[in-house]
Design an enzyme around this catalytic site. Structure first.
Site, PDB file in Angstrom:
ATOM      1  N   GLY A  92      60.834 -20.090 -98.963  1.00  0.00           N
ATOM      2  CA  GLY A  92      61.563 -19.577 -97.806  1.00  0.00           C
ATOM      3  C   GLY A  92      60.713 -18.613 -96.991  1.00  0.00           C
TER       4      GLY A  92
ATOM      5  N   GLU B 216      60.424 -33.983 -97.538  1.00  0.00           N
ATOM      6  CA  GLU B 216      58.994 -34.184 -97.820  1.00  0.00           C
ATOM      7  C   GLU B 216      58.479 -33.147 -98.820  1.00  0.00           C
ATOM      8  OE1 GLU B 216      56.344 -36.473 -96.060  1.00  0.00           O
ATOM      9  OE2 GLU B 216      55.844 -35.902 -98.084  1.00  0.00           O
TER      10      GLU B 216
ATOM     11  N   ASP C 196      59.486 -31.731-114.019  1.00  0.00           N
ATOM     12  CA  ASP C 196      59.238 -31.600-112.585  1.00  0.00           C
ATOM     13  C   ASP C 196      58.731 -32.928-112.000  1.00  0.00           C
ATOM     14  OD1 ASP C 196      58.516 -29.841-110.115  1.00  0.00           O
ATOM     15  OD2 ASP C 196      56.628 -30.822-110.619  1.00  0.00           O
TER      16      ASP C 196
ATOM     17  N   GLY D  35      62.623 -17.026-101.367  1.00  0.00           N
ATOM     18  CA  GLY D  35      61.535 -16.830-102.319  1.00  0.00           C
ATOM     19  C   GLY D  35      60.229 -17.304-101.695  1.00  0.00           C
ATOM     20  N   ALA D  36      59.323 -17.784-102.543  1.00  0.00           N
ATOM     21  CA  ALA D  36      57.997 -18.168-102.058  1.00  0.00           C
ATOM     22  C   ALA D  36      58.090 -19.182-100.916  1.00  0.00           C
ATOM     23  CB  ALA D  36      57.166 -18.743-103.208  1.00  0.00           C
TER      24      ALA D  36
ATOM     25  N   LYS E 152      64.391 -30.095-105.616  1.00  0.00           N
ATOM     26  CA  LYS E 152      64.309 -31.370-106.317  1.00  0.00           C
ATOM     27  C   LYS E 152      65.566 -31.698-107.115  1.00  0.00           C
ATOM     28  CE  LYS E 152      60.613 -29.795-108.231  1.00  0.00           C
ATOM     29  NZ  LYS E 152      59.959 -28.919-107.257  1.00  0.00           N
TER      30      LYS E 152
ATOM     31  N   LYS F  32      60.471 -35.790-109.189  1.00  0.00           N
ATOM     32  CA  LYS F  32      59.761 -36.338-108.024  1.00  0.00           C
ATOM     33  C   LYS F  32      59.714 -37.867-108.102  1.00  0.00           C
ATOM     34  CE  LYS F  32      57.080 -32.086-107.588  1.00  0.00           C
ATOM     35  NZ  LYS F  32      55.850 -31.379-108.011  1.00  0.00           N
TER      36      LYS F  32
ATOM     37  N   GLU G  21      54.191 -21.132-115.368  1.00  0.00           N
ATOM     38  CA  GLU G  21      55.233 -20.114-115.426  1.00  0.00           C
ATOM     39  C   GLU G  21      55.420 -19.603-116.856  1.00  0.00           C
ATOM     40  OE1 GLU G  21      58.781 -20.938-113.132  1.00  0.00           O
ATOM     41  OE2 GLU G  21      57.678 -22.478-112.029  1.00  0.00           O
TER      42      GLU G  21
END
Lengths: 328, 328
Positions: free
Chosen positions: B7, B143, B215, B4-5, B119, B219, B204
């Site tokens: 990769g 990272e 999200d 996707g974005a 994540k 993190k 989204e």
């Protein structure tokens, strides 16, 4: 070499962190000599840093350190001790780069690594110093010389290793940022704010190096050479200080959503230190004595670091990081 | 694994930077397999990334890659190719951590290094994953999973190596920062601003993971484990999102010189994501989709990093840095 605010900070930092370093990196730091303008204290078994700091604080002279205090000075100290790494923290001299330059080159020739917080010799003789360190196959590290405790050289080299860095734009002097921030929040004049900052010990009695942009220009030279690979010295930087900024101009900028900051630009197009407008609520809008730098990269777009540009322990922490990196 | 974005960003980044990496680090990256949900493209000589990106863009399937396109899927891909490092960029799943968890553990058992932008598996099974990587004596780097292009894990480990990090407080989600920034600059309601952000593609269609703080909480867990050494998982974080913030409360804060931000705190006292007041012109006052984090240290006081929390190439740059660090 040098046992003022930064040198003492290094001693304090080692006292605080030697166990941490041993645990995390498997080595210990042993300080075998410390020199100030009075002379030196030299012991190949290692100095007791706690006593040394007390004696320096009480008498002003490391040469009063019992048994191991000596009248050996300056360059001669390096010939009277076995060591692995010179921690060079003498005062910055932007006219000659001395005594830092001679001390550093002597250490290189003796095949010793050097960590420095000094700006003068780097701003005047960057290429010569790097060439000497490479010729002698030793390490030369100077994170503390630019941002104090704001990491920028190691940050660019280690953390942004996949990217090309195209420019660095930032606030590289804490004193001028403090003065401009207070002029902005209080609407006060440059002259009054400078005087207040001097009373608080934030600006020096002779504030020229800070307010005329000289300090920031030295840092600009160092970043240009080490991060962007632009060969340059102090004379290549266009420098304009903050002494002509009026409270009226700050107020005008504020009305349009801008702040006035003393900005250093390091790029192929410009090596420059000058007052500029920056947007409120942007990474450039940090107040007080903080330093900041925005690195424009090819892959990661803009990345910013912010930290304390000065402070004894803070600057020492950058030098300790350099020492750890040399060891690694 | 995953095209996707992120990769695709990795493929683009390698195309852009393979020469740079060769020149600076002495190795080249050769992509021998790429998988998406359609299947895979596998070539032990290495795939032509330019063609692969074109085919993915035109047909949506890497399995259409000529000659080397296959219907081998998911876990089986790892058994059909020889490789050194798995680049794992499948979508985050906060319920099960799959497929990232199984792919990662398989790679570890096959003695392969893993770099991830994911994540979910980290927030749910951090200790298990770290234990597996150590047991198999391979590297595991993530990272990109926290700050996208805002470096924070490598920053803490490499650049602040002389200091103990006591807490991390920051803005770890770009979408919510964008929404709150626009509500502040325009006085608009949460609902209208969210809708606008969705139209712009910043939020989204189902914005839950961002606006409810999920999200940022993932993190928080990753930073707590890797930087502060606090063993925890997702359920240990107190989470409150931004959906109840009104334009009135933002206006009230503004009058007193504050902004409202969705702040994550990682410390021994708190693992928390919640809306908080932050001072204008402080490092926390960054606008738009930016992420930031302030690390409180023992020696260097507070040090802040700011960067783009998302973006295809930006996130890929963090993964490339991880790959370079593994190689080093």
């Amino acid at each position: 070499m040098g046992f003022g605010a930064v040198g003492k900070g290094v001693a304090e930092a080692i006292l605080l962190k030697n166990d941490f370093i041993k645990e995390n990196y498997g080595f210990e730091l042993n300080i075998v000599a410390v020199a100030d303008s009075s002379g030196s204290a030299i012991s190949k078994e290692g100095l007791d840093l706690k006593s040394l700091l007390e004696i320096k604080s009480k008498t002003g002279k490391v040469s009063n350190y019992p048994v191991y205090g000596t009248d050996i000075k300056d360059m001669d100290v390096l010939d009277n001790v076995e060591y692995d790494c010179l921690v060079e923290a003498t005062p910055t001299n932007i006219e000659t780069g001395e005594p830092a330059k001679s001390l550093t080159i002597k250490a290189f020739n003796d095949k010793k690594n050097v960590v420095t917080s000094n700006k003068g010799h780097l701003a005047l003789f960057f290429k010569e110093l790097m060439d000497e360190s490479q010729k002698n196959n030793v390490q030369f590290k100077f994170e503390a010389s630019v941002g104090g405790a704001m990491p920028i050289i190691n940050f660019a080299e280690e953390t942004l290793s996949s990217t090309d860095i195209e420019s660095i734009i930032g606030i590289l002097n804490g004193t001028t940022n403090y003065i401009l921030s207070r002029m902005t929040s209080e609407g006060s004049s440059y002259e009054n704010t400078l005087e207040e900052s001097q009373q608080l010990g934030i600006a020096e009695t002779d504030p020229t190096q800070d307010v005329e942009g000289i300090d920031a220009a030295c840092k600009t030279v160092i970043l240009a050479n080490i991060i962007l690979g632009i060969p340059c010295t102090y004379k290549d930087v266009y420098v304009e200080g903050i002494s002509k900024i009026t409270s009226e101009s700050i107020e005008l900028a504020l009305k349009e959503g801008y702040l006035i900051k003393l900005i250093a630009e390091v790029s192929k197009n410009a090596l420059e230190v000058s007052p500029r407008l920056v947007k409120k609520n942007s990474p450039y809008a940090v107040d007080g004595t903080l330093n900041m730098a925005t690195l424009k990269t090819d892959l990661a777009d803009e990345v910013t670091v912010i930290g304390k540009g000065a402070g004894s322990l803070e600057t020492a922490s950058a030098m300790l990081t350099d020492i750890i990196n040399i060891y690694k």
